[in-house]
Structure formats: C-alpha cells, structure tokens
Design a protein around this motif. Structure first.
Motif, PDB file in Angstrom:
ATOM      1  N   ALA A  22       2.235   1.760  -3.399  1.00  0.00           N
ATOM      2  CA  ALA A  22       1.178   2.248  -4.297  1.00  0.00           C
ATOM      3  C   ALA A  22       0.897   3.730  -4.050  1.00  0.00           C
ATOM      4  O   ALA A  22       0.653   4.490  -4.991  1.00  0.00           O
ATOM      5  CB  ALA A  22      -0.094   1.424  -4.105  1.00  0.00           C
ATOM      6  N   MET A  23       0.956   4.168  -2.795  1.00  0.00           N
ATOM      7  CA  MET A  23       0.716   5.586  -2.487  1.00  0.00           C
ATOM      8  C   MET A  23       1.814   6.465  -3.070  1.00  0.00           C
ATOM      9  O   MET A  23       1.525   7.506  -3.676  1.00  0.00           O
ATOM     10  CB  MET A  23       0.618   5.805  -0.972  1.00  0.00           C
ATOM     11  CG  MET A  23      -0.699   5.366  -0.388  1.00  0.00           C
ATOM     12  SD  MET A  23      -0.970   5.937   1.304  1.00  0.00           S
ATOM     13  CE  MET A  23       0.387   5.192   2.154  1.00  0.00           C
ATOM     14  N   VAL A  24       3.060   6.040  -2.892  1.00  0.00           N
ATOM     15  CA  VAL A  24       4.177   6.827  -3.435  1.00  0.00           C
ATOM     16  C   VAL A  24       4.062   6.900  -4.955  1.00  0.00           C
ATOM     17  O   VAL A  24       4.195   7.974  -5.551  1.00  0.00           O
ATOM     18  CB  VAL A  24       5.535   6.220  -3.007  1.00  0.00           C
ATOM     19  CG1 VAL A  24       6.684   6.944  -3.684  1.00  0.00           C
ATOM     20  CG2 VAL A  24       5.708   6.292  -1.497  1.00  0.00           C
ATOM     21  N   ALA A  51       0.596  11.619 -10.028  1.00  0.00           N
ATOM     22  CA  ALA A  51      -0.238  12.826  -9.921  1.00  0.00           C
ATOM     23  C   ALA A  51       0.574  14.085 -10.241  1.00  0.00           C
ATOM     24  O   ALA A  51       0.034  15.073 -10.723  1.00  0.00           O
ATOM     25  CB  ALA A  51      -0.846  12.930  -8.525  1.00  0.00           C
ATOM     26  N   LEU A  52       1.871  14.050  -9.948  1.00  0.00           N
ATOM     27  CA  LEU A  52       2.703  15.241 -10.198  1.00  0.00           C
ATOM     28  C   LEU A  52       3.017  15.404 -11.682  1.00  0.00           C
ATOM     29  O   LEU A  52       3.127  16.523 -12.168  1.00  0.00           O
ATOM     30  CB  LEU A  52       4.025  15.142  -9.427  1.00  0.00           C
ATOM     31  CG  LEU A  52       3.909  15.163  -7.910  1.00  0.00           C
ATOM     32  CD1 LEU A  52       5.299  15.155  -7.286  1.00  0.00           C
ATOM     33  CD2 LEU A  52       3.131  16.382  -7.420  1.00  0.00           C
ATOM     34  N   VAL A  62       0.840  -1.205   0.000  1.00  0.00           N
ATOM     35  CA  VAL A  62       0.000   0.000   0.000  1.00  0.00           C
ATOM     36  C   VAL A  62       0.874   1.253   0.000  1.00  0.00           C
ATOM     37  O   VAL A  62       0.601   2.215  -0.732  1.00  0.00           O
ATOM     38  CB  VAL A  62      -0.976  -0.011   1.203  1.00  0.00           C
ATOM     39  CG1 VAL A  62      -1.712   1.313   1.321  1.00  0.00           C
ATOM     40  CG2 VAL A  62      -1.981  -1.142   1.069  1.00  0.00           C
ATOM     41  N   VAL A  63       1.949   1.246   0.793  1.00  0.00           N
ATOM     42  CA  VAL A  63       2.842   2.418   0.839  1.00  0.00           C
ATOM     43  C   VAL A  63       3.465   2.652  -0.542  1.00  0.00           C
ATOM     44  O   VAL A  63       3.491   3.784  -1.046  1.00  0.00           O
ATOM     45  CB  VAL A  63       3.932   2.241   1.918  1.00  0.00           C
ATOM     46  CG1 VAL A  63       4.943   3.389   1.847  1.00  0.00           C
ATOM     47  CG2 VAL A  63       3.311   2.206   3.309  1.00  0.00           C
ATOM     48  N   PHE A  87      -3.014  16.879 -16.977  1.00  0.00           N
ATOM     49  CA  PHE A  87      -4.385  17.009 -16.501  1.00  0.00           C
ATOM     50  C   PHE A  87      -5.286  17.332 -17.686  1.00  0.00           C
ATOM     51  O   PHE A  87      -4.981  18.246 -18.452  1.00  0.00           O
ATOM     52  CB  PHE A  87      -4.459  18.117 -15.453  1.00  0.00           C
ATOM     53  CG  PHE A  87      -5.750  18.124 -14.688  1.00  0.00           C
ATOM     54  CD1 PHE A  87      -5.986  17.186 -13.687  1.00  0.00           C
ATOM     55  CD2 PHE A  87      -6.716  19.070 -14.956  1.00  0.00           C
ATOM     56  CE1 PHE A  87      -7.172  17.200 -12.974  1.00  0.00           C
ATOM     57  CE2 PHE A  87      -7.904  19.084 -14.244  1.00  0.00           C
ATOM     58  CZ  PHE A  87      -8.136  18.149 -13.252  1.00  0.00           C
ATOM     59  N   PRO A  88      -6.386  16.588 -17.898  1.00  0.00           N
ATOM     60  CA  PRO A  88      -7.217  16.847 -19.075  1.00  0.00           C
ATOM     61  C   PRO A  88      -7.770  18.272 -19.065  1.00  0.00           C
ATOM     62  O   PRO A  88      -8.176  18.769 -18.023  1.00  0.00           O
ATOM     63  CB  PRO A  88      -8.355  15.829 -18.953  1.00  0.00           C
ATOM     64  CG  PRO A  88      -8.291  15.297 -17.573  1.00  0.00           C
ATOM     65  CD  PRO A  88      -6.914  15.477 -17.075  1.00  0.00           C
ATOM     66  N   THR A 111       1.333   6.589  -6.836  1.00  0.00           N
ATOM     67  CA  THR A 111       0.202   7.450  -7.212  1.00  0.00           C
ATOM     68  C   THR A 111       0.573   8.919  -7.050  1.00  0.00           C
ATOM     69  O   THR A 111       0.229   9.758  -7.886  1.00  0.00           O
ATOM     70  CB  THR A 111      -1.033   7.118  -6.347  1.00  0.00           C
ATOM     71  OG1 THR A 111      -1.220   5.718  -6.335  1.00  0.00           O
ATOM     72  CG2 THR A 111      -2.281   7.799  -6.878  1.00  0.00           C
ATOM     73  N   PHE A 112       1.299   9.233  -5.975  1.00  0.00           N
ATOM     74  CA  PHE A 112       1.734  10.610  -5.731  1.00  0.00           C
ATOM     75  C   PHE A 112       2.606  11.107  -6.889  1.00  0.00           C
ATOM     76  O   PHE A 112       2.375  12.193  -7.440  1.00  0.00           O
ATOM     77  CB  PHE A 112       2.500  10.668  -4.404  1.00  0.00           C
ATOM     78  CG  PHE A 112       3.048  12.034  -4.061  1.00  0.00           C
ATOM     79  CD1 PHE A 112       2.196  13.078  -3.722  1.00  0.00           C
ATOM     80  CD2 PHE A 112       4.420  12.262  -4.066  1.00  0.00           C
ATOM     81  CE1 PHE A 112       2.693  14.331  -3.403  1.00  0.00           C
ATOM     82  CE2 PHE A 112       4.931  13.516  -3.745  1.00  0.00           C
ATOM     83  CZ  PHE A 112       4.064  14.548  -3.408  1.00  0.00           C
TER      84      PHE A 112
END
Ligand code: HEM
Lengths: 57, 204
Positions: free
Chosen positions: A35-37, A43-44, A32-33, A48-49, A39-40
């Motif tokens: 996956a969070m890193v 996201a950066l 999970v950790v 962005f559409p 995803t972070f």
C-alpha cells in the motif's frame, strides 16, 4: 460494531507469513508495504488540484 | 559604537532570530510552482498524524489503563491513538522516499535530512515502548521476546523492557518530547532554507 468488523476480517487464527529463504514477513506487514509503494507511485503521477498547466517555451 | 541596548542579550537574540528566520520565511504567502504535487503533502500528513497521536495520548494518560482496556470510549480513544500512529509511519515512509529520490538534502539542507532521519529512529523507539506499555498479554509477549536481544546489546543495563514503569516513562515523557523537539527543528529548517528546487531548476 466490533462484531460486524470481526465478521468481515477473521483474526482468530495464527498469523500467516511469507517465507522467502531467511526472509520472513507477515501478510499484514506485506500488505502495508504494498500500500505504501502504491500510494507513493500515485502521489507522483496523480494531478494536483489547482496546479496551473506548465507553460512551454 | 554599540550601545548598551545593542549589547543586551534580548536585543542580540531577537536580531539573530529575525536574521535566521525572517517572518516572511517562517510563514510564507506562496510556494514555488513545483511544490504543487501530491508528494509534497506527505510531510504535513505526517505532522497532522503526530498531532493526533499526541492529543489522543494525552487523553489516555488522563484516564489510565483500566479505562482504555475496559470502557467502550477507552477502546475508541486507544484505537484513535494506534491508527494515528499507523498513518504517521505510513506517511513518514512515503515522505522519506520522496525526499530521498529528490535528494532533498542538496543546498545546505543536510540538517533537515538528518533531523528527519533521527526523528524516524526516535519514533520507532517510541512505538516500541508504546507496545510494551499496553499492559496486556501482547505487551507481555513483546517485552519477553525483546529482552534477550536488548540485553545482548548491553542496553539492558539501563533500559529494562520488563520494567513497565520505566517503559511507560520513556513512552509518555522522554521519547515523545524528543520526537516533538526534533520535528520542530525539522520544520523550522524547511522554512529557513525554503523547499529544495528540482534537479532541472538547478541545472538550468
Ligand atoms: C516526524 C516526522 C516528520 C515530519 C512531521 C516531517 C515534516 C516535514 C514537512 C512538513 C516538510 C515540508 C513539506 C514537505 O516537503 O513535505 C518536510 C520536509 C523535509 N523532510 Fe520531513 N518530516 C518528518 C520526517 C522526515 C524523515 C524521516 C526524513 C528523511 C530521513 C525527512 C526529510 C525531509 C527533508 C530532506 C525535507 C526538506 C525538503 C526540502 O527542503 O525541499 N523528514 N518534512
């Protein structure tokens, strides 16, 4: 349905752990950790559409 | 000279509210261009997950433990509740990291950061009391493991993890109420202050 899922991931055993000196964490939590890193970071950088191109002056 | 109408508490409160949070700030038409980035999505993902957690929690409260342990639909709603919590924490942590690296507490936004941080702590306590309220072997195991640590802090005097009724009350009344109120203040603070400009915009 639960039988199909259960066949994919067998949880019928004691948990697996990462041990690093005093540090201990289950593989589940570690995943999970990670996956969070991930995803972070996505996201950066992911575009962005609908975002207009920045005007350069 | 102030009139009787000016001195009414309803008048004074309304003026104060409108001054603090004018309607166009509360529900704005547009946001600055730097907000069009995925990193700004995680606050609203956290909020949406919280809504799902509360709604599925209501259903679990209406039907009760026998239902969520024994019926297929009960298992399903129980799973929705758990997985919404997982998404809630997942998104909240990414949201927190994003705001940390943006130093989003700049420009008198400390209350936004602090309400966020306190909501985080409250959510951990809510999740913990949820785990010990499952009424299964997992909750028995967790509460008997946790009791010594919590008693060692002294909190055991009024917070007894072996008391299922007390833990359930904390889980479904006190802590969710605190989390929801704190979240409301948090989001209102974001609207009042507007989204923090990136470092480059400030130094320009
Ligand atoms: C229940 C948990 C939370 C919810 C529902 C929530 C929701 C939101 C939303 C919707 C926004 C505006 C959109 C955005 O920028 O993402 C926001 C902004 C913000 N959040 Fe949270 N948040 C939560 C927890 C946290 C936590 C744990 C922190 C940090 C400790 C935090 C710090 C902030 C800050 C500093 C801003 C303001 C950003 C700015 O002014 O630009 N939040 N939050």
């Amino acid at each position: 349905m639960s039988d199909i899922l259960g066949a994919l991931v067998n949880l019928d055993h004691p948990g697996h752990y990462i041990s690093w000196g005093w540090f201990q964490m289950s593989y589940g939590n570690f995943a999970v950790v990670v996956a969070m890193v991930a995803t972070f970071l996505v996201a950066l950088v992911a575009p962005f559409p609908g975002r207009q191109k920045e005007k350069r002056s | 000279m102030s009139t009787t109408i000016d001195r009414q508490w309803t008048t004074r409160l309304r003026r104060r509210l409108v001054e603090q949070l004018p309607p166009d700030k509360a529900l704005p038409d547009t946001q600055p261009s730097y907000v069009s980035s995925w990193i700004y999505v995680f606050g609203i993902v956290t909020l949406s997950a919280l809504v799902m957690v509360i709604l599925t929690g209501f259903v679990l409260a209406i039907r009760g433990p026998q239902w969520w342990h024994q019926s297929a639909i009960g298992h399903y709603v129980n799973s929705l509740h758990l997985w919404s919590v997982e998404i809630f924490f997942f998104a909240m942590v990414i949201h927190l990291w994003g705001k940390f690296f943006m130093a989003a507490w700049r420009g008198h936004r400390s209350l936004t950061w602090v309400t966020g941080a306190v909501t985080f702590a409250t959510s951990i306590a809510t999740a913990f009391t949820g785990y010990v309220s499952q009424t299964n072997f997992d909750s028995q195991w967790i509460s008997t493991q946790a009791k010594d640590g919590i008693n060692a802090t002294g909190a055991g005097a009024f917070f007894n993890v072996l008391n299922t009724g007390q833990m359930l009350m904390w889980h479904i009344v006190l802590l969710p109420l605190a989390a929801v109120v704190l979240t409301a203040v948090h989001v209102v603070m974001v609207r009042r202050k507007g989204v923090v400009p990136p470092f480059e915009e400030v130094t320009k």
